[in-house]
Design a protein around this motif. Structure first.
Motif, PDB file in Angstrom:
ATOM      1  N   UNK A   1       0.861  -1.172   0.000  1.00  0.00           N
ATOM      2  CA  UNK A   1       0.000   0.000   0.000  1.00  0.00           C
ATOM      3  C   UNK A   1       0.906   1.234   0.000  1.00  0.00           C
ATOM      4  N   UNK A   2       0.586   2.213  -0.815  1.00  0.00           N
ATOM      5  CA  UNK A   2       1.381   3.436  -0.853  1.00  0.00           C
ATOM      6  C   UNK A   2       0.466   4.648  -0.935  1.00  0.00           C
ATOM      7  N   UNK A   3       1.040   5.805  -0.632  1.00  0.00           N
ATOM      8  CA  UNK A   3       0.313   7.066  -0.680  1.00  0.00           C
ATOM      9  C   UNK A   3       1.088   8.052  -1.546  1.00  0.00           C
ATOM     10  N   UNK A   4       0.348   8.738  -2.421  1.00  0.00           N
ATOM     11  CA  UNK A   4       0.938   9.783  -3.252  1.00  0.00           C
ATOM     12  C   UNK A   4       0.510  11.131  -2.709  1.00  0.00           C
ATOM     13  N   UNK A   5       1.471  11.966  -2.412  1.00  0.00           N
ATOM     14  CA  UNK A   5       1.163  13.297  -1.908  1.00  0.00           C
ATOM     15  C   UNK A   5       1.909  14.343  -2.729  1.00  0.00           C
ATOM     16  N   UNK A   6       1.282  15.453  -2.935  1.00  0.00           N
ATOM     17  CA  UNK A   6       1.906  16.516  -3.699  1.00  0.00           C
ATOM     18  C   UNK A   6       2.039  16.238  -5.171  1.00  0.00           C
ATOM     19  N   UNK A   7       1.418  15.160  -5.637  1.00  0.00           N
ATOM     20  CA  UNK A   7       1.466  14.838  -7.054  1.00  0.00           C
ATOM     21  C   UNK A   7       2.753  14.194  -7.520  1.00  0.00           C
ATOM     22  N   UNK A   8       3.755  14.105  -6.650  1.00  0.00           N
ATOM     23  CA  UNK A   8       5.045  13.545  -7.076  1.00  0.00           C
ATOM     24  C   UNK A   8       5.607  12.515  -6.107  1.00  0.00           C
ATOM     25  N   UNK A   9       5.372  12.707  -4.817  1.00  0.00           N
ATOM     26  CA  UNK A   9       5.973  11.847  -3.816  1.00  0.00           C
ATOM     27  C   UNK A   9       5.109  10.623  -3.539  1.00  0.00           C
ATOM     28  N   UNK A  10       5.656   9.436  -3.753  1.00  0.00           N
ATOM     29  CA  UNK A  10       4.967   8.186  -3.469  1.00  0.00           C
ATOM     30  C   UNK A  10       5.784   7.434  -2.419  1.00  0.00           C
ATOM     31  N   UNK A  11       5.152   7.101  -1.321  1.00  0.00           N
ATOM     32  CA  UNK A  11       5.883   6.391  -0.267  1.00  0.00           C
ATOM     33  C   UNK A  11       5.053   5.237   0.277  1.00  0.00           C
ATOM     34  N   UNK A  12       5.722   4.154   0.695  1.00  0.00           N
ATOM     35  CA  UNK A  12       5.016   3.012   1.271  1.00  0.00           C
ATOM     36  C   UNK A  12       4.350   3.383   2.586  1.00  0.00           C
ATOM     37  N   UNK A  13       3.134   2.885   2.795  1.00  0.00           N
ATOM     38  CA  UNK A  13       2.445   3.111   4.063  1.00  0.00           C
ATOM     39  C   UNK A  13       1.882   1.830   4.670  1.00  0.00           C
ATOM     40  N   UNK A  14       1.848   0.746   3.922  1.00  0.00           N
ATOM     41  CA  UNK A  14       1.261  -0.467   4.474  1.00  0.00           C
ATOM     42  C   UNK A  14       1.445  -1.677   3.585  1.00  0.00           C
ATOM     43  N   UNK A  15       0.939  -2.784   4.050  1.00  0.00           N
ATOM     44  CA  UNK A  15       0.927  -4.045   3.306  1.00  0.00           C
ATOM     45  C   UNK A  15      -0.424  -4.711   3.547  1.00  0.00           C
ATOM     46  N   UNK A  16      -0.813  -5.591   2.657  1.00  0.00           N
ATOM     47  CA  UNK A  16      -2.142  -6.177   2.772  1.00  0.00           C
ATOM     48  C   UNK A  16      -2.188  -7.621   2.292  1.00  0.00           C
ATOM     49  N   UNK A  17      -3.174  -8.324   2.790  1.00  0.00           N
ATOM     50  CA  UNK A  17      -3.582  -9.631   2.249  1.00  0.00           C
ATOM     51  C   UNK A  17      -5.093  -9.561   2.071  1.00  0.00           C
TER      52      UNK A  17
END
Length: 325
Positions: free
Chosen positions: A130-146
């Motif tokens: 799971x990742x989050x995109x902020x500011x239109x450019x920055x993508x960073x991991x925030x979680x994992x899922x099943x």
């Protein structure tokens, strides 16, 4: 893995976000509605599940996680998130995500590293980042899922169980890892799903029994499929040998981990099932005092070529008490 070790105790594996399929499009969904599962290859069915996962992620980016889950989960779906009892049912899941949106810090999306289906195409699972995109450019991991999925009579995939946990790093499959199983399949069977589920529950109970008598390290190694994936550690745990290495330190004198399945479902082809349950981990804190954790979990089971049930994915998170999941 059924839970994740944090210091001296097991707190459950990483994550789930769902990805589902009320409105999923793609080869699996379209073909299922028109031609029926029997005419599709396993690769087509896997493709349909992957397309549903992507469609749900796309919907979350556009409309938010609460609406995406509401559109893609089954009526009786279960969401496992850390620190609370399971959220049960579409409306409960919608309400929880409306109050705790996954996109709180930007646009959320998820990408599976593994997805697979049963031989009859009625049950499937996916797991990933799971990742989050902020500011239109920055993508960073925030979680994992099943996520466990069930294919509906109209050919659409819907989420039936999802586990989500926070993570600051992404799972990274090793070289040679395949997104779906390439292991030999068991002999085909046609059975009532309830009967298949009882087999999986029996395996889950035996798994727990070995954990209580020989230690969780030996149990998690013994019951891991050759291609098992656990969303733990800095990059994930991929394969039986990696599971054995990661779990070797968890001997019976270090921790007592035991669990019981409560919910679940299975495919009538007799090769894939999932169990949802509750666990208790008893260990010691930094001062050597007894410490107890309550955990809820999702385990995905695949019947192997030798007829034995082994887990292919496992994860969970903490519960406030012994009830639940």
């Amino acid at each position: 893995m059924k839970r994740m070790f944090a210091g001296a105790l097991v707190v459950a594996a990483l994550g789930t976000l769902g990805c589902g399929g009320a409105k999923a499009s793609g080869p699996g969904a379209e073909a299922g509605a028109s031609a029926g599962t029997a005419r599709q290859s396993v690769e087509d069915l896997r493709g349909g599940l992957r397309a549903a996962d992507q469609a749900m992620s796309d919907a979350a980016q556009k409309s938010g996680s609460a609406q995406a889950f509401a559109d893609f989960v089954a009526d009786d779906a279960v969401l496992l998130v850390d620190g609370v009892y399971a959220q049960k049912g579409r409306e409960a899941i919608r309400a929880w995500l409306a109050a705790h949106p996954l996109e709180a810090e930007g646009k959320v999306r998820w990408t599976p590293v593994r997805w697979d289906v049963s031989a009859d195409g009625t049950l499937g699972y996916s797991l990933g980042n799971v990742s989050v995109e902020s500011g239109g450019t920055s993508v960073r991991p925030t979680g994992r899922y099943i996520t466990a999925w069930k294919r509906q009579p109209d050919g659409q995939w819907r989420v039936v169980v999802a586990v989500h946990n926070a993570s600051k790093t992404a799972m990274t499959p090793p070289a040679g890892f395949t997104p779906s199983s390439t292991l030999p399949a068991p002999e085909p069977r046609a059975m009532a799903p309830a009967q298949v589920l009882e087999e999986a529950k029996a395996a889950d109970r035996a798994f727990s029994a070995q954990s209580t008598t020989e230690g969780m390290g030996k149990a998690f190694t013994a019951y891991a499929a050759e291609d098992a994936v656990l969303p733990l550690g800095s990059t994930g745990i991929f394969g039986h040998d990696a599971v054995a290495k990661a779990y070797a330190p968890f001997t019976l004198d270090k921790i007592d981990l035991r669990w019981e399945p409560v919910l679940g479902d299975a495919a009538g082809s007799g090769d894939l099932a999932y169990t949802v349950g509750r666990a208790i981990a008893t260990g010691k804190d930094e001062k050597g005092q007894p410490e107890v954790d309550h955990v809820k979990y999702l385990t995905v089971w695949r019947r192997q070529a030798d007829g034995q049930w082994r887990y292919v994915a496992d994860g969970g998170n903490s519960s406030p008490g012994p009830q639940g999941p």
